[in-house]
Motif scaffolding. Structure first.
Motif, PDB file in Angstrom:
ATOM      1  N   PRO A  80       0.831  -1.213   0.000  1.00  0.00           N
ATOM      2  CA  PRO A  80       0.000   0.000   0.000  1.00  0.00           C
ATOM      3  C   PRO A  80       0.861   1.257   0.000  1.00  0.00           C
ATOM      4  CG  PRO A  80       0.155  -0.889   2.203  1.00  0.00           C
ATOM      5  CD  PRO A  80       0.923  -1.843   1.334  1.00  0.00           C
ATOM      6  N   ALA A  82       0.979   5.106   1.411  1.00  0.00           N
ATOM      7  CA  ALA A  82       0.357   5.846   2.515  1.00  0.00           C
ATOM      8  C   ALA A  82      -0.106   7.232   2.112  1.00  0.00           C
ATOM      9  CB  ALA A  82       1.328   5.942   3.683  1.00  0.00           C
ATOM     10  N   GLU A 105      -7.723   3.711  -4.181  1.00  0.00           N
ATOM     11  CA  GLU A 105      -7.584   4.102  -2.783  1.00  0.00           C
ATOM     12  C   GLU A 105      -8.695   3.450  -1.970  1.00  0.00           C
ATOM     13  OE1 GLU A 105      -7.402   8.300  -2.363  1.00  0.00           O
ATOM     14  OE2 GLU A 105      -5.560   8.514  -3.535  1.00  0.00           O
ATOM     15  N   PRO A 189      -5.071   3.697   2.811  1.00  0.00           N
ATOM     16  CA  PRO A 189      -3.958   3.203   1.989  1.00  0.00           C
ATOM     17  C   PRO A 189      -4.398   3.012   0.540  1.00  0.00           C
ATOM     18  CG  PRO A 189      -4.116   1.987   4.046  1.00  0.00           C
ATOM     19  CD  PRO A 189      -5.357   2.814   3.959  1.00  0.00           C
TER      20      PRO A 189
END
Length: 223
Positions: A80, A82, A105, A189
């Motif tokens: 993922p 951030a 997302e 994430p």
């Protein structure tokens, strides 16, 4: 008297010839002919054996090699990520290497809406050309982004529900535009969904993107 004597003479000659023909016997047989050694005997045309017909020439049959099977593309998700910044940086690095790429997302619980947009392009000219193509395709709700992290990107609409944003994204993608959906608010994430050629080094791709994980993905979900 002379004529009578001539007739008697002719009769006598005929009788003599007839007696010679009857008493002459069989004539001797001619000597046998011996073929000289090494000399082939002449052969009559009627004695020759018919020649067998020569087989008709056959054309060689071309050998066509079977085409090698084409391996299907591979699909996977990297992440993922951030922040939006790291997501855009990874997208820019990977896009030239893959067949298809889209950002995804995770939906935050407090999302205030969703925006559909095309990611930033390399130059202002490319962004303007993309905007003209969007307009020509019949999409009138678009805005060229001039500044900020998404400068040279194109905003394609803001929606209150995720379903509405997804419908807008699907219509744009069907027309050939790489539209993405981003939640408005504190995003969770993010992931990059990728379709790549078979045999591409996935480990290198993950390293280039700076992603911690790579997850398999059904390619049908990208279409």
């Amino acid at each position: 008297m002379f004529a009578r004597a001539l007739i008697v003479l002719l009769i006598a000659i005929n009788v003599g010839v007839a007696m010679w023909w009857l008493l002459r016997g069989e004539p001797p047989a001619p000597p046998a002919f011996a073929q000289p050694a090494g000399v082939p005997r002449l052969q009559l045309l009627s004695e020759a054996k018919p020649l067998a017909a020569a087989p008709a020439p056959t054309a060689p049959v071309p050998v066509v090699a079977a085409p090698a099977p084409v391996a299907p593309n591979q699909c996977f998700s990297l992440g993922p990520f951030a922040t939006s910044t790291t997501l855009r940086e990874a997208s820019a690095k990977l896009r030239p290497q893959v067949v298809r790429l889209s950002a995804r997302e995770t939906t935050p619980a407090n999302a205030r809406g969703y925006t559909v947009l095309m990611p930033s392009l390399a130059t202002r000219e490319l962004a303007q050309a993309a905007a003209e193509r969007i307009k020509a395709a019949g999409f009138d709700d678009y805005l060229l982004i001039n500044e900020g992290a998404d400068a040279n990107g194109i905003a394609l609409g803001r929606y209150g529900s995720q379903e509405s944003a997804q419908r807008r994204q699907a219509a744009l993608q069907a027309a050939g535009f790489a539209a993405e959906i981003r939640p408005i608010g504190d995003a969770g994430p993010a992931w990059l969904d990728i379709e790549a050629r078979a045999g591409l080094d996935l480990a290198k791709l993950r390293t280039d993107a700076g992603a911690a994980q790579a997850q398999p993905l059904d390619c049908a979900s990208l279409r």
